[in-house]
Structure formats: structure tokens, C-alpha cells
Write an enzyme that holds these catalytic residues in place. Structure first.
Site, PDB file in Angstrom:
ATOM      1  CG  HIS A 374      -2.164  -0.812   1.040  1.00  0.00           C
ATOM      2  ND1 HIS A 374      -2.205  -2.150   1.369  1.00  0.00           N
ATOM      3  CD2 HIS A 374      -3.403  -0.501   0.576  1.00  0.00           C
ATOM      4  CE1 HIS A 374      -3.409  -2.624   1.113  1.00  0.00           C
ATOM      5  NE2 HIS A 374      -4.155  -1.662   0.627  1.00  0.00           N
ATOM      6  N   GLY A 375       2.013   1.229   0.579  1.00  0.00           N
ATOM      7  CA  GLY A 375       2.855   2.422   0.620  1.00  0.00           C
ATOM      8  C   GLY A 375       3.418   2.667   2.007  1.00  0.00           C
TER       9      GLY A 375
END
Length: 574
Positions: A374-375
Site C-alpha cells: 500500500h505504501g
């Protein structure tokens, strides 16, 4: 980027308040429908033309619509690197080398996007997230194709690639335009079966009347109606998102106005913030899935019960399942399904040694992969960590509390089960609107600020629940459940013994005071012969009297006739 292409979107943005890139993204989803219709009409015997068409459309989206020349370079580096690794690296570490390369490359773009801090701009990270799922799965599928068949699970056998695909097929798989920017993700074997049309082979013995309807010489079944339904509902979700996000947004919960409301109202606003955010994903995923269905890739065979064609192969979300979820499992398994499948098949099960059940190491690796994918926004990690604890707590409640609201054998609900269901629904929804708030807010200060404004109620509730299940309370619950189960087994055994004894003993005649109406001795005699005889004689007299009133000549029966009538009534010889 094509000249003046932004002009209509700038005008639409001034009317709706949406950014130019957001409107162009929705436009690309809608444009994929007529283009998918054209793709479907390319002859099945010419798959290379389908591949070239797919590549051309995706390049138009990337360069002509969004001017993402850097995005083209990113996709090429990831795809070419994964293909080379799968081709030339041998041994058990090949898929892991591909995983590290792809995740590392994506992480660079995640960091760049985070520092740029332009959420209204469309960049390549969304498409790269989808691509990482496809390419890591591709590496594992190639690796499985090199193993002995007896060493593979059924899922691995189904998706193993015995030979590397051609570069043209691989490029078409990578750049499949209906799912380019937002998914859904799928494995190469699905793409190969689709482009070779083996996906649509009718099983032997299928009734021609129930076979999917097709047009002309195409094997791909008609899919216009289900695709249109997905598009319509997707647009409805997008419209609702635009409306609700104007009322419930991040600025509301981090602003001073939020504290003017009471505690329960603040929780309700958090719930609506999560709901309005989810509507955006519902809309986007419905639109992209509908375009995939129109190409035929969403085909999942024929339902054996209803005989209808199923189009749920690439289903990514079930809004009804999420909004009515009564537990964490139902909530999570209906959200982002294809990502969940990817994490389970290519991480959770892959880090588990053969012959053993997945344990803590598998869960930790899966959690870390999901967060990294997702980051690097702190809000993601707050949400994922708390969600992991929520799952543990929910599992304990389901195992040790829910059975008290079922019958002792656990097969049927008690009359109090409805109250448990209502309470579990409210708790699940309230817990997840708190847990997912950082996923919307992203930054650490904003997330902690909003959590503090509702007094960290989910954190405290989770901590208290975990403390209880770590205390003597859990053994006490288990003891009570075992006692209920033991009592139920004893009752069942006693009933079985009583039934066996009753079957072994001869049946006793019923007394006159008995309320049973069965004849004694299996019907050999009536329960009261005298009463039965009187009733029979009375019926005959009433019948004779009735005939006389009607003017029918009726002679008085003789004794022999009366006897025959009585025997006929009783069904017995006197």
C-alpha cells in the site's frame, strides 16, 4: 498527451468540484466499455490482433490521456525485469528474487508520490500496484511449472506455467486496458485461457439449452447485460461518493467543528466518513469489473444449480457483505477480494513449510507485504496493526462467547441469538470505522488527533478484550461451554437409551383414561367396542330416517342386514 484533451474535463471539473485527473480516470473506465466491445469482436482465431489492440489502447491511456511517459518506463522496467528473472533464474529463490525486485521498484514510486503529496493527480503507482500482483504471481506460476506435479497443490497445478509465454502475449497480459489503472488483478493462466478461448469450452454432456448464448462464430458468451449492470451501479456509487464526500470528509473530522458534536454523533460521522470513502472504491471496482466482463474475462462457467452463466471470476468487492458484516472476517473477505487472494496464494501459503499449517510467521509476512504494497503513509500501518488485533479478538469472541447463544449442540440459534447478532453488527461497524480512519487521513498527527477525539474507544476495547482472554476468564468460558456440551451429550444418550428400551419392550394396552386414540393391539380391536357398536347403529338409523324424509322407500332392515351394516362400519366380522 493529446492537445486540448484537458479542456472538456476542466469544464466538467468546474461544475462538479472534481479534479481534472479524477474525471479523466472515470472517463477511461467508461471508454473501456465500447473498446471492450470492439476487442470482443476481433476474431477468436487471431489472438495476436487482440494483443496489439490491448497494447495500443493502454498506450493511449498512459500517454495520450495522462501524459505518463514515466509510467510507460516504469511498467517496462517491472515487466521486462520480471520476465528476465522468470526466464534465467532457476531454483527455489527465483520467485522471491522477483518479489523483492518488484516490491522494491514500486516502493521507490510510493516514496516519490508521498513526497509529492498531490492526491488529486493520477500517477503510475495505482497501475503499478496492480502490476506487482500480476507479475509476482507470474513468477510463482513459472516456478510451479518447473516442479513435479505430485509436489503441487491443486491450485498450483491449475495455474502452473510449463512454458514461458511469448513476449506479445505477455505484453497483452501486462497492459490489459480494462484493469490497467485499478484492477482487478488476475493470473496469466486466466489471460491465456481467455485469449485462446479455452475458458469458454462447454463441459461434455452439457444440455445445449443451458449452454451460454453466443453471437455468430464467437465462443465468448454474450455479456452485455451483466456488464451494463455493473456500469450502472458503478456510476451510482460514484455519484453517491461525490455527494457524501461533500458532507463527510477528512476536513470535518480534523476541524474544530467536529468537537461540537456529542460522542455518539462523532462515531456516526466517522462511520459515514468510512462509508463515503468506500463508495469511491465500490464505484471504481464496479466499473472496471464491468469492462472485464464485457471482454469475456469475467466468465466463471455455468452455475450447476440455476443453469445460468456466472460472471464473478474477477469480482473485487461485495458492498452488501461489507455494510452488513457482523464480524471482522465477513468484513475483510468481502473487501478487495483479488488482493486478498494474491496475499493468500503468493505469500501466506508460500512462506509456510510443506506439511505444516500456516502460523505466526505466515501472518507476519502477509501483514508486512500488505502494508508495504500500500505504501509508506503512517495511517496504513496504524490501520493494519489495529485490524490484526481486532481479528484476534473477534476470533476469541466467536469461539468462546457466540456458542452461548446457540443450542448446546451448536446447530441451532436460541431465542437470544438475534440480540447477539445485532450487538456484533454494531460493534463490528463501530470498530472498523475507527480502525480505517487513518487509512483515509494517512498522516500520523491527523490519525492520532481523530482517534483521541473519540477517546481511542476501539483501542481500549481491544486491549480490554485481549486482557480478558489472557486472564482466567477464558478458561472459565471454556469450562462453561464444555459443561453445556457434556450435559447435551448426556441428554442425547439418555434419549437414545429410552428409545431403545421402548423399541425392545412390548407395547402395553392403553387404559380408558389415556388420551391416545390409537386402537389397541395394532387395530385388532377398537378401544371401546360397546361404544363403537352403538355409534354404528345410530348412524344407520339416522341414514334410514333421512331417506324417508326425502320420500325414498326404505324397508326396515332385517337382523341379517343390520349385522352386515354394522360389520361394514366396524370393518370387522362379529
Amino acid at each position: 498527451m493529446l492537445p486540448y484533451i484537458n479542456t472538456p474535463f476542466e469544464y466538467a471539473g468546474s461544475l462538479t468540484g472534481a479534479s481534472v485527473d479524477e474525471l479523466k480516470l472515470i472517463f477511461s473506465f467508461l471508454l473501456s466499455y465500447p473498446l471492450a466491445g470492439l476487442l470482443k469482436r476481433i476474431p477468436d482465431a487471431k489472438p495476436y490482433q487482440k494483443n496489439l489492440f490491448i497494447i495500443t489502447v493502454s498506450l493511449f491511456y498512459l500517454v495520450g490521456l495522462f501524459d505518463l511517459w514515466g509510467g510507460v518506463r516504469t511498467i517496462f522496467i517491472s515487466s521486462f525485469g520480471a520476465y528476465v528473472i522468470a526466464s534465467y533464474v532457476d531454483g527455489p529463490f527465483m520467485p522471491w528474487i522477483g518479489f523483492v525486485f518488484l516490491m522494491g521498484h514500486m516502493s521507490i514510486n510510493h516514496i516519490y508520490r508521498q513526497f509529492a503529496n498531490t492526491p488529486d493527480k493520477v500517477d503510475i503507482t495505482g497501475a503499478q500496484m496492480v502490476l506487482v500482483m500480476k507479475l509476482t504471481g507470474f513468477c510463482w506460476n513459472v516456478y510451479d511449472g518447473r516442479l513435479r506435479q505430485e509436489d503441487l497443490a491443486d491450485f498450483q497445478k491449475e495455474r502452473a506455467l510449463l512454458n514461458l509465454p511469448s513476449l506479445l502475449d505477455f505484453a497483452g497480459y501486462v497492459l490489459f486496458f480494462p484493469s490497467l489503472f485499478a484492477g482487478p488483478s488476475f493470473d496469466f493462466v486466466d489471460y491465456r485461457r481467455w485469449i485462446e478461448t479455452t475458458m469458454f469450452d462447454v463441459p461434455p454432456g452439457t444440455d445445449p439449452k443451458t449452454a451460454p448464448r453466443t453471437r455468430k462464430q464467437r465462443k465468448i458468451p454474450r455479456s452485455g447485460t451483466p456488464a451494463t449492470m455493473k456500469a450502472v451501479f458503478g456510476l451510482i456509487w460514484i455519484f453517491l461518493f461525490l455527494k457524501f464526500s461533500a458532507w463527510y470528509n477528512a476536513n470535518l473530522v480534523i476541524g474544530n467543528e467536529y468537537m461540537d458534536y456529542g460522542f455518539l454523533r462523532r462515531i456516526w460521522i466517522l462511520e459515514m466518513l468510512g462509508f463515503s470513502t468506500r463508495m469511491k472504491y465500490y464505484g471504481v471496482w464496479y466499473l472496471t469489473e464491468g469492462a472485464c466482463i464485457l471482454t469475456g474475462l469475467g466468465y466463471k462457467g455455468i452455475d450447476p444449480k440455476s443453469g445460468r452463466v456466472q460472471w464473478s471470476r474477477l469480482e473485487n468487492v461485495n458492498p452488501w457483505g461489507i455494510e452488513t458484516a457482523q464480524n471482522t472476517r465477513a468484513y475483510l473477505e468481502n473487501w478487495n477480494k483479488n488482493t486478498n487472494n494474491w496475499l493468500r496464494n503468493y505469500m501466506y501459503l508460500r512462506v509456510t513449510p510443506k506439511g505444516k499449517k500456516p502460523g505466526f510467521r505466515a501472518s507476519l509476512a502477509t501483514f508486512a507485504t500488505s502494508a508495504l504494497w500500500h505504501g509508506f503513509y503512517p495511517g496504513y500501518y496504524l490501520s493494519f496493526v489495529l485490524a490484526a488485533f481486532l481479528q484476534t479478538v473477534a476470533k476469541n469472541f466467536r469461539r468462546h462467547v457466540r456458542p452461548f447463544f446457540l443450542t448446546s449442540d451448536g446447530q441451532r440459534p436460541t431465542k437470544y441469538k438475534i440480540y447477539y447478532d445485532i450487538l456484533s453488527y454494531l460493534v463490528t461497524q463501530a470498530a472498523f470505522c475507527f480502525t480505517t480512519a487513518p487509512f483515509v487521513l494517512l498522516s500520523l498527527p491527523s490519525s492520532l488527533l481523530v482517534w483521541s477525539r473519540v477517546y481511542f474507544y476501539t483501542v481500549l476495547g481491544t486491549a480490554a478484550s485481549m486482557a480478558f482472554f489472557a486472564s482466567p476468564g477464558k478458561p472459565w468460558l471454556i469450562k462453561q461451554l464444555n459443561a453445556r456440551s457434556k450435559a447435551a451429550k448426556m441428554d442425547q444418550q439418555q434419549r437414545q437409551q429410552a428409545q431403545q428400551q421402548q423399541q425392545q419392550q412390548p407395547r402395553q394396552p392403553l387404559s380408558r383414561e389415556s388420551t391416545a386414540e390409537e386402537p389397541i393391539l395394532g387395530g385388532a380391536l377398537p378401544s371401546d367396542p360397546g361404544q363403537e357398536l352403538e355409534d354404528a347403529v345410530q348412524e344407520i338409523k339416522e341414514e334410514v330416517e333421512a331417506r324417508r324424509r326425502k320420500g325414498v322407500s326404505v324397508g326396515m332392515p332385517t337382523g341379517q342386514d343390520m349385522k352386515a351394516a354394522v360389520e361394514n362400519k366396524l370393518g370387522k366380522k362379529l
